[in-house]
Write a protein that holds these residues in place. Structure first.
Motif, PDB file in Angstrom:
ATOM      1  N   ALA A  86       0.841  -1.208   0.000  1.00  0.00           N
ATOM      2  CA  ALA A  86       0.000   0.000   0.000  1.00  0.00           C
ATOM      3  C   ALA A  86       0.872   1.253   0.000  1.00  0.00           C
ATOM      4  O   ALA A  86       0.578   2.225  -0.711  1.00  0.00           O
ATOM      5  N   LEU A  87       1.951   1.232   0.760  1.00  0.00           N
ATOM      6  CA  LEU A  87       2.881   2.366   0.798  1.00  0.00           C
ATOM      7  C   LEU A  87       3.531   2.561  -0.566  1.00  0.00           C
ATOM      8  O   LEU A  87       3.572   3.683  -1.090  1.00  0.00           O
ATOM      9  N   ALA A  88       4.031   1.480  -1.152  1.00  0.00           N
ATOM     10  CA  ALA A  88       4.679   1.582  -2.465  1.00  0.00           C
ATOM     11  C   ALA A  88       3.692   2.071  -3.520  1.00  0.00           C
ATOM     12  O   ALA A  88       4.007   2.974  -4.301  1.00  0.00           O
ATOM     13  N   LYS A  89       2.502   1.507  -3.535  1.00  0.00           N
ATOM     14  CA  LYS A  89       1.483   1.887  -4.522  1.00  0.00           C
ATOM     15  C   LYS A  89       1.099   3.355  -4.360  1.00  0.00           C
ATOM     16  O   LYS A  89       0.996   4.094  -5.346  1.00  0.00           O
ATOM     17  N   SER A  90       0.886   3.787  -3.145  1.00  0.00           N
ATOM     18  CA  SER A  90       0.423   5.159  -2.874  1.00  0.00           C
ATOM     19  C   SER A  90       1.429   6.219  -3.291  1.00  0.00           C
ATOM     20  O   SER A  90       1.047   7.317  -3.679  1.00  0.00           O
ATOM     21  N   HIS A  91       2.708   5.902  -3.200  1.00  0.00           N
ATOM     22  CA  HIS A  91       3.750   6.883  -3.510  1.00  0.00           C
ATOM     23  C   HIS A  91       4.424   6.675  -4.873  1.00  0.00           C
ATOM     24  O   HIS A  91       5.298   7.458  -5.247  1.00  0.00           O
ATOM     25  N   GLY A  92       4.056   5.590  -5.560  1.00  0.00           N
ATOM     26  CA  GLY A  92       4.715   5.290  -6.828  1.00  0.00           C
ATOM     27  C   GLY A  92       6.139   4.815  -6.628  1.00  0.00           C
ATOM     28  O   GLY A  92       6.994   5.016  -7.494  1.00  0.00           O
ATOM     29  N   TRP A  93       6.405   4.182  -5.473  1.00  0.00           N
ATOM     30  CA  TRP A  93       7.730   3.669  -5.161  1.00  0.00           C
ATOM     31  C   TRP A  93       7.822   2.208  -5.584  1.00  0.00           C
ATOM     32  O   TRP A  93       6.815   1.551  -5.823  1.00  0.00           O
ATOM     33  N   GLN A  94       9.029   1.693  -5.653  1.00  0.00           N
ATOM     34  CA  GLN A  94       9.243   0.287  -5.986  1.00  0.00           C
ATOM     35  C   GLN A  94       9.152  -0.556  -4.724  1.00  0.00           C
ATOM     36  O   GLN A  94       9.422  -0.075  -3.616  1.00  0.00           O
ATOM     37  N   LEU A  95       8.787  -1.811  -4.914  1.00  0.00           N
ATOM     38  CA  LEU A  95       8.645  -2.752  -3.807  1.00  0.00           C
ATOM     39  C   LEU A  95       9.750  -3.793  -3.887  1.00  0.00           C
ATOM     40  O   LEU A  95      10.059  -4.288  -4.967  1.00  0.00           O
ATOM     41  N   LEU A  96      10.350  -4.113  -2.749  1.00  0.00           N
ATOM     42  CA  LEU A  96      11.275  -5.240  -2.632  1.00  0.00           C
ATOM     43  C   LEU A  96      10.541  -6.312  -1.848  1.00  0.00           C
ATOM     44  O   LEU A  96      10.162  -6.078  -0.698  1.00  0.00           O
ATOM     45  N   ALA A  97      10.331  -7.463  -2.471  1.00  0.00           N
ATOM     46  CA  ALA A  97       9.541  -8.500  -1.805  1.00  0.00           C
ATOM     47  C   ALA A  97      10.110  -9.870  -2.095  1.00  0.00           C
ATOM     48  O   ALA A  97      10.529 -10.162  -3.212  1.00  0.00           O
ATOM     49  N   GLY A  98      10.088 -10.707  -1.081  1.00  0.00           N
ATOM     50  CA  GLY A  98      10.499 -12.086  -1.244  1.00  0.00           C
ATOM     51  C   GLY A  98       9.325 -13.036  -1.229  1.00  0.00           C
ATOM     52  O   GLY A  98       9.424 -14.170  -1.685  1.00  0.00           O
ATOM     53  N   ASP A  99       8.213 -12.589  -0.739  1.00  0.00           N
ATOM     54  CA  ASP A  99       7.018 -13.417  -0.613  1.00  0.00           C
ATOM     55  C   ASP A  99       6.281 -13.502  -1.946  1.00  0.00           C
ATOM     56  O   ASP A  99       5.978 -12.478  -2.560  1.00  0.00           O
ATOM     57  N   GLY A 100       5.991 -14.720  -2.385  1.00  0.00           N
ATOM     58  CA  GLY A 100       5.338 -14.927  -3.676  1.00  0.00           C
ATOM     59  C   GLY A 100       3.979 -14.269  -3.780  1.00  0.00           C
ATOM     60  O   GLY A 100       3.645 -13.677  -4.812  1.00  0.00           O
ATOM     61  N   GLY A 101       3.176 -14.372  -2.738  1.00  0.00           N
ATOM     62  CA  GLY A 101       1.853 -13.750  -2.757  1.00  0.00           C
ATOM     63  C   GLY A 101       1.933 -12.241  -2.897  1.00  0.00           C
ATOM     64  O   GLY A 101       1.146 -11.631  -3.630  1.00  0.00           O
ATOM     65  N   LEU A 102       2.894 -11.647  -2.216  1.00  0.00           N
ATOM     66  CA  LEU A 102       3.091 -10.198  -2.295  1.00  0.00           C
ATOM     67  C   LEU A 102       3.583  -9.795  -3.685  1.00  0.00           C
ATOM     68  O   LEU A 102       3.124  -8.803  -4.257  1.00  0.00           O
ATOM     69  N   ARG A 103       4.477 -10.579  -4.235  1.00  0.00           N
ATOM     70  CA  ARG A 103       4.985 -10.287  -5.585  1.00  0.00           C
ATOM     71  C   ARG A 103       3.860 -10.394  -6.621  1.00  0.00           C
ATOM     72  O   ARG A 103       3.763  -9.575  -7.530  1.00  0.00           O
ATOM     73  N   ASN A 104       3.002 -11.403  -6.480  1.00  0.00           N
ATOM     74  CA  ASN A 104       1.866 -11.554  -7.396  1.00  0.00           C
ATOM     75  C   ASN A 104       0.907 -10.376  -7.289  1.00  0.00           C
ATOM     76  O   ASN A 104       0.394  -9.891  -8.302  1.00  0.00           O
ATOM     77  N   LEU A 105       0.667  -9.915  -6.071  1.00  0.00           N
ATOM     78  CA  LEU A 105      -0.200  -8.756  -5.880  1.00  0.00           C
ATOM     79  C   LEU A 105       0.434  -7.515  -6.506  1.00  0.00           C
ATOM     80  O   LEU A 105      -0.271  -6.707  -7.126  1.00  0.00           O
ATOM     81  N   ALA A 106       1.735  -7.373  -6.375  1.00  0.00           N
ATOM     82  CA  ALA A 106       2.427  -6.224  -6.980  1.00  0.00           C
ATOM     83  C   ALA A 106       2.229  -6.214  -8.495  1.00  0.00           C
ATOM     84  O   ALA A 106       1.962  -5.156  -9.076  1.00  0.00           O
ATOM     85  N   VAL A 107       2.327  -7.363  -9.126  1.00  0.00           N
ATOM     86  CA  VAL A 107       2.096  -7.449 -10.574  1.00  0.00           C
ATOM     87  C   VAL A 107       0.668  -7.018 -10.888  1.00  0.00           C
ATOM     88  O   VAL A 107       0.437  -6.209 -11.784  1.00  0.00           O
ATOM     89  N   ALA A 108      -0.289  -7.550 -10.136  1.00  0.00           N
ATOM     90  CA  ALA A 108      -1.701  -7.222 -10.375  1.00  0.00           C
ATOM     91  C   ALA A 108      -1.980  -5.736 -10.169  1.00  0.00           C
ATOM     92  O   ALA A 108      -2.799  -5.146 -10.882  1.00  0.00           O
ATOM     93  N   VAL A 111       2.674  -2.443  -9.510  1.00  0.00           N
ATOM     94  CA  VAL A 111       3.714  -1.861  -8.658  1.00  0.00           C
ATOM     95  C   VAL A 111       5.028  -2.526  -9.063  1.00  0.00           C
ATOM     96  O   VAL A 111       5.129  -3.754  -9.070  1.00  0.00           O
ATOM     97  N   ASP A 112       6.021  -1.719  -9.430  1.00  0.00           N
ATOM     98  CA  ASP A 112       7.338  -2.270  -9.763  1.00  0.00           C
ATOM     99  C   ASP A 112       7.850  -3.043  -8.563  1.00  0.00           C
ATOM    100  O   ASP A 112       7.875  -2.516  -7.441  1.00  0.00           O
ATOM    101  N   CYS A 113       8.259  -4.278  -8.807  1.00  0.00           N
ATOM    102  CA  CYS A 113       8.666  -5.142  -7.702  1.00  0.00           C
ATOM    103  C   CYS A 113       9.934  -5.904  -8.064  1.00  0.00           C
ATOM    104  O   CYS A 113      10.080  -6.392  -9.189  1.00  0.00           O
ATOM    105  N   HIS A 114      10.832  -5.991  -7.098  1.00  0.00           N
ATOM    106  CA  HIS A 114      12.079  -6.728  -7.248  1.00  0.00           C
ATOM    107  C   HIS A 114      12.270  -7.588  -6.007  1.00  0.00           C
ATOM    108  O   HIS A 114      11.613  -7.378  -4.993  1.00  0.00           O
ATOM    109  N   GLY A 115      13.215  -8.516  -6.090  1.00  0.00           N
ATOM    110  CA  GLY A 115      13.532  -9.368  -4.962  1.00  0.00           C
ATOM    111  C   GLY A 115      14.968  -9.181  -4.514  1.00  0.00           C
ATOM    112  O   GLY A 115      15.691  -8.318  -5.017  1.00  0.00           O
ATOM    113  N   VAL A 116      15.388 -10.022  -3.595  1.00  0.00           N
ATOM    114  CA  VAL A 116      16.725  -9.891  -3.029  1.00  0.00           C
ATOM    115  C   VAL A 116      17.802 -10.154  -4.078  1.00  0.00           C
ATOM    116  O   VAL A 116      18.884  -9.552  -4.018  1.00  0.00           O
TER     117      VAL A 116
END
Length: 166
Positions: A86-108, A111-116
């Protein structure tokens, strides 16, 4: 400077690798929502992360409403993760996520998303860390029993980071 909102799993992997502090020298600003900080980081190295430059962002009503919506509709993510996206989406920031569910939501949610592994790539590209250290650090992360990183991507990077004298 681009802001990266991180979930806790990325910090855990970076800590296992011994690379957390050096990541704050990258040309990015790291941020987490206050809910995540209070629940997951504060008592586990949080003050040190802040000293290195971590920004803890107070959740606005808008972010809280969006996080609540995410947490209710996507059962596979935690409440702190819902606040992170929600923070990344609201500000147009990128997300760093390792959790698959979170990464899938970012795609949907577009939200630009990367991992470790992307963070490892950034450390390599900026020459912030010698290849030998990256190789050894990624080996440690990959050998941890809770490692969920894709083996093919790990092997690809280990070859890139392989020191010439080995």
């Amino acid at each position: 400077m681009q802001v990266l909102v991180s979930d806790t799993s990325v910090f855990i992997d970076l800590e296992r690798a011994g690379l957390v502090e050096i990541c704050f020298t990258l040309p990015y600003r790291f941020a987490v929502p206050d809910v995540m900080y209070e629940r997951e980081l504060k008592d586990y190295g949080g003050p040190e992360l802040i000293r290195w430059g971590l920004k803890v962002v107070k959740s606005s009503d808008r972010i809280t409403a969006l996080a609540t919506q995410y947490a209710r509709t996507v059962k596979s993510i935690s409440v702190p993760d819902a606040f992170a996206i929600a923070l990344a989406k609201s500000h147009g920031w990128q997300l760093l996520a390792g959790d698959g569910g979170l990464r899938n939501l970012a795609v949907a949610e577009q939200v630009d998303c990367h991992g470790v592994l992307w963070v490892f790539d950034q450390l390599h590209l900026t020459k912030s860390v010698r290849s030998r250290l990256l190789h050894d650090a990624l080996t440690v992360v990959s050998e941890h029993p809770r490692c969920r990183l894709p083996r093919r991507e790990i092997q690809k990077r280990l070859k890139i980071y392989q020191p010439a004298d080995r």
